[in-house]
Write an enzyme that holds these catalytic residues in place. Structure first.
Site, short mmCIF file in Angstrom:
data_model
loop_
_atom_site.label_atom_id
_atom_site.label_comp_id
_atom_site.label_asym_id
_atom_site.label_seq_id
_atom_site.Cartn_x
_atom_site.Cartn_y
_atom_site.Cartn_z
N ASP A 11 0.82 -1.21 0.00
CA ASP A 11 0.00 0.00 0.00
C ASP A 11 0.85 1.27 0.00
O ASP A 11 0.44 2.30 -0.54
CB ASP A 11 -0.93 0.01 1.21
CG ASP A 11 -2.13 -0.90 1.02
OD1 ASP A 11 -2.07 -1.76 0.12
OD2 ASP A 11 -3.12 -0.76 1.76
N CYS A 31 1.04 -8.07 5.55
CA CYS A 31 0.66 -6.67 5.33
C CYS A 31 -0.82 -6.47 5.07
O CYS A 31 -1.61 -7.38 5.15
CB CYS A 31 1.54 -6.06 4.25
SG CYS A 31 3.23 -5.77 4.88
N ASP A 32 -1.16 -5.24 4.68
CA ASP A 32 -2.49 -4.67 4.88
C ASP A 32 -3.67 -5.52 4.42
O ASP A 32 -4.60 -5.73 5.18
CB ASP A 32 -2.56 -3.31 4.18
CG ASP A 32 -1.65 -2.29 4.83
OD1 ASP A 32 -0.69 -2.69 5.50
OD2 ASP A 32 -1.90 -1.09 4.68
N LYS A 33 -3.69 -5.99 3.19
CA LYS A 33 -4.86 -6.72 2.70
C LYS A 33 -4.66 -8.22 2.73
O LYS A 33 -5.60 -8.98 2.48
CB LYS A 33 -5.20 -6.28 1.26
CG LYS A 33 -5.38 -4.79 1.10
CD LYS A 33 -6.41 -4.23 2.07
CE LYS A 33 -6.42 -2.71 2.06
NZ LYS A 33 -5.16 -2.10 2.52
N CYS A 39 5.35 -2.19 8.48
CA CYS A 39 5.79 -0.88 8.99
C CYS A 39 5.57 -0.77 10.49
O CYS A 39 4.59 -1.25 11.04
CB CYS A 39 5.08 0.23 8.24
SG CYS A 39 5.55 0.31 6.50
N GLU A 96 -6.93 4.56 -0.09
CA GLU A 96 -6.46 5.14 1.17
C GLU A 96 -6.02 6.58 0.93
O GLU A 96 -5.53 6.93 -0.13
CB GLU A 96 -5.28 4.33 1.71
CG GLU A 96 -5.67 3.00 2.29
CD GLU A 96 -4.51 2.29 2.97
OE1 GLU A 96 -3.37 2.79 2.85
OE2 GLU A 96 -4.74 1.26 3.60
N SER A 140 -5.04 5.21 5.48
CA SER A 140 -3.96 4.31 5.85
C SER A 140 -3.94 4.15 7.36
O SER A 140 -4.37 5.04 8.10
CB SER A 140 -2.62 4.89 5.38
OG SER A 140 -1.54 4.28 6.04
#
Length: 617
Positions: free
Chosen positions: A82, A123-125, A197, A497, A523
């Site tokens: 992302d 990570c995100d998704k 992150c 985002e 985000s």
């Protein structure tokens, strides 16, 4: 007693071809039909620092499964970064990739009749996509993530040493007061290692929530990606998935199935943790989607109820405590997610009737792993001492540093008790009003309390790009409410985002004097008065489509309201003038067939932005 699912392809003369292919792929003939097949869903990619170290992890997990008596079959899913996709058309693909990941896991597991599943996400998704798949498939499943990145440290030109994360690199880049040399030093040091992150952004929030739901082992969300302790976590997760697979198929123990772990009570506990730790607003979107896959009635009203009774017990970057910024390594030093769950449990804020892949009850879970409970296991104490190496590395298990002492300060440390909470209101809130009839969300942990009530004139933007242009051209001033619309699941499409607009507001010194409202999302690195997921979205005829420049908007976080201060007659007139056409004005955007397909089935954010196949007719 349930039969192994893999029996479909391992037994009978007519499956000789399938068995021949298994032999060709390296499965010993003696194991076929005798041992369970464990699908290893890896997400290694060289695009994403949170996943770049996962290639050897898949081998470690597979070897541990083999040693424990299973047949490991590894495959990969996609993984979108992302941070790299941010701020351009690539971000349109991020949220839709969640559903694609869920589908790909389902396809591989069902096509090959796997008996169980272990998900190597990060990570995100990727974590939410795999979570949706696990709950959809409902076979024995364990999650184990890649782990967080270490926080960055940069020595600036004047000798000042700053701790950093990715968001600092983005927001500082538009701060005219910071020199090019310092920006370069920040860029070079903001992301020093592999891993997700370093703050409580979406990736780390979701990996922590898999602990609370009960589908991953203690430490999953907080052991650093670089630390040798993580190797033991991978091996333990592999042994655990084989164990629960045997319990299901050999002992008829249905308690190990994902839907019997991720119950309504478990989702409530996960949401309580999310609110207490000030997690990303994206987690709400993903928990809503996961609950639907689990068949659990869990929506924004339940989330709002939890948010009103759970205090904020941790402020982790991008949220800032008054005296310092904490990162995931600090959460880990304070006892990780079990310490947070322990504080919530002592405050009477958790459901007791839950279990996990590793513990038969919540009390047993916390007794073993909560360092603040009085009798943690030696393994727990050893685990929570894992510290950052403070050396640049893109390799897993590259360091074995240890904290000299743990942070058990419940009054002034990273993780607080309910009595000494950062705020009595939790870190996330659901707002409703005529601007978002079905709700919208805000990360209150990232909002300065001086602007918890806010009113100002709207500056309407038909896209994220328009908002960025106005911010950089200094057309946004103190007191404005930036409205970004037609960026929802359907209107984007893909629900981008908005990290760049919020970071640029912060970089321009407007982070505590402006608000931003969108039907898109933010985000996990976003802070400030940033309100997302406005539902219904503009493309579905939501009130946000009717806002005009200069309209007054009132935000009241304590009372959970958000209102457009325009009378109903005028709003009705504006709606009629649109004549049922809800589309952005003067916006040019290339939308691929893949994105159009997503938009055709997408629901609004209050439903988790999941696909509704009934829309296909």
């Amino acid at each position: 007693m349930p039969e192994l699912r893999s029996r479909t392809v391992t037994h009978g003369r007519n499956m000789a071809g399938a068995r021949a292919l298994m032999r060709a792929s390296g499965v010993p003939g003696a194991d076929i039909g005798r041992k369970p097949i464990i699908a290893v869903a890896n997400s290694f990619t060289e695009f994403v620092p949170g996943h770049t170290h996962l290639q050897p992890v898949g081998r470690i997990v597979s070897e541990a499964i083999t040693a424990a008596g299973g047949i490991a079959r590894e495959f990969n899913t996609i993984a979108v970064d992302d941070g790299i996709a941010m701020g351009h058309g690539g971000m349109l693909y991020s949220l839709p990739s969640r559903d694609l990941i869920a589908d790909s896991v389902e396809y591989m597991v069902e096509a090959h009749c796997a008996d169980a599943l272990i998900c190597i996400s990060n990570c995100d998704k990727i974590t939410p996509g795999m979570l949706m798949a696990a709950l959809r498939l409902n076979i024995p499943t364990v999650f184990v993530s890649g782990g967080p990145m270490e926080s960055g440290r940069a020595t600036l030109v004047d000798g000042t040493v700053r701790t950093l994360d990715l968001v600092d690199a983005i927001s500082d880049a538009v701060n005219d007061k910071i020199s090019d040399e310092d920006i370069l030093r920040i860029e070079e040091n903001a992301c020093p290692t592999c891993g997700s992150c370093s703050g409580m952004f979406t990736a780390n929030s979701m990996n922590c929530l898999t602990e609370a739901i009960g589908l991953s082992l203690p430490g999953n969300g907080s052991v650093l990606a670089t630390h040798t302790a993580r190797k033991g976590l991978y091996e333990d997760a592999a042994r655990t998935v084989v164990d629960i697979t045997r319990r299901y198929y050999e002992q008829d123990d249905e308690s190990v199935l994902p839907r019997n772990i991720a119950t309504h009570a478990a989702f409530e506990n996960a949401m309580a943790l999310d609110i207490a730790m000030g997690g990303s607003t994206n987690t709400i979107l993903h928990l809503l989607a996961a609950a639907q896959e689990a068949g659990v009635p869990f929506g924004l009203d339940e989330i709002n109820e939890v948010s009103r009774r759970v205090p904020c017990l941790a402020k982790v970057a991008p949220n800032v405590a008054k005296d310092r910024t904490y990162y995931m390594e600090d959460v880990h030093r304070a006892g990780g997610i079990p310490a947070l769950l322990g504080e919530l449990h002592r405050a009477g804020l958790l459901n007791e009737d839950v279990h996990s892949v590793h513990s038969p009850s919540l009390s047993d879970w916390l007794k073993t792993w909560d360092v603040r409970a009085g009798s943690p296991s030696p393994e727990a104490i050893e685990l929570w001492h894992a510290a950052p190496g403070c050396v640049r590395s893109s390799e897993a298990f590259s360091q074995s540093e240890r904290w000299e002492a743990l942070d058990e300060d419940a009054e002034g440390g990273c993780i607080r008790s309910a009595e000494h909470a950062y705020s009595k209101d939790g870190g996330l809130a659901v707002l409703k009003g005529n601007l978002a009839v079905d709700g919208c969300v805000v990360k209150t942990a990232g909002v300065d309390e001086s602007i918890w009530t806010f009113e100002g004139p709207a500056v309407v933007c038909e896209s994220q790009d328009e908002a960025v242009d106005k911010i950089l051209r200094k057309e946004i001033t103190h007191g404005d409410v930036v409205v970004i619309r037609y960026e929802g699941p359907k209107g984007g499409p893909g629900m981008q985002e908005m990290l760049y607009p919020t970071s640029f507001l912060k970089g321009r010194g407007l982070g505590k004097t402006c608000a931003l409202i969108t039907d898109g999302r933010f985000s996990g690195g976003t802070s400030g008065l940033s309100i997302g997921h406005a539902s219904p979205e503009a493309a579905s005829g939501g009130t946000i489509a009717l806002v005009q420049d200069g309209d007054r908007i009132r935000i009241d976080i304590p009372n959970r309201t958000i209102d457009l201060l325009v009378d109903e007659a005028e709003l009705s007139r504006r709606d009629q003038a649109l004549n049922g056409v809800y589309a952005p004005v003067n916006r040019e955007r290339k939308v691929s067939a893949a994105l159009r397909a997503y938009a055709a089935m997408a629901t609004s954010a209050d439903k988790g932005a999941v696909r509704d196949v009934s829309k296909l007719g």
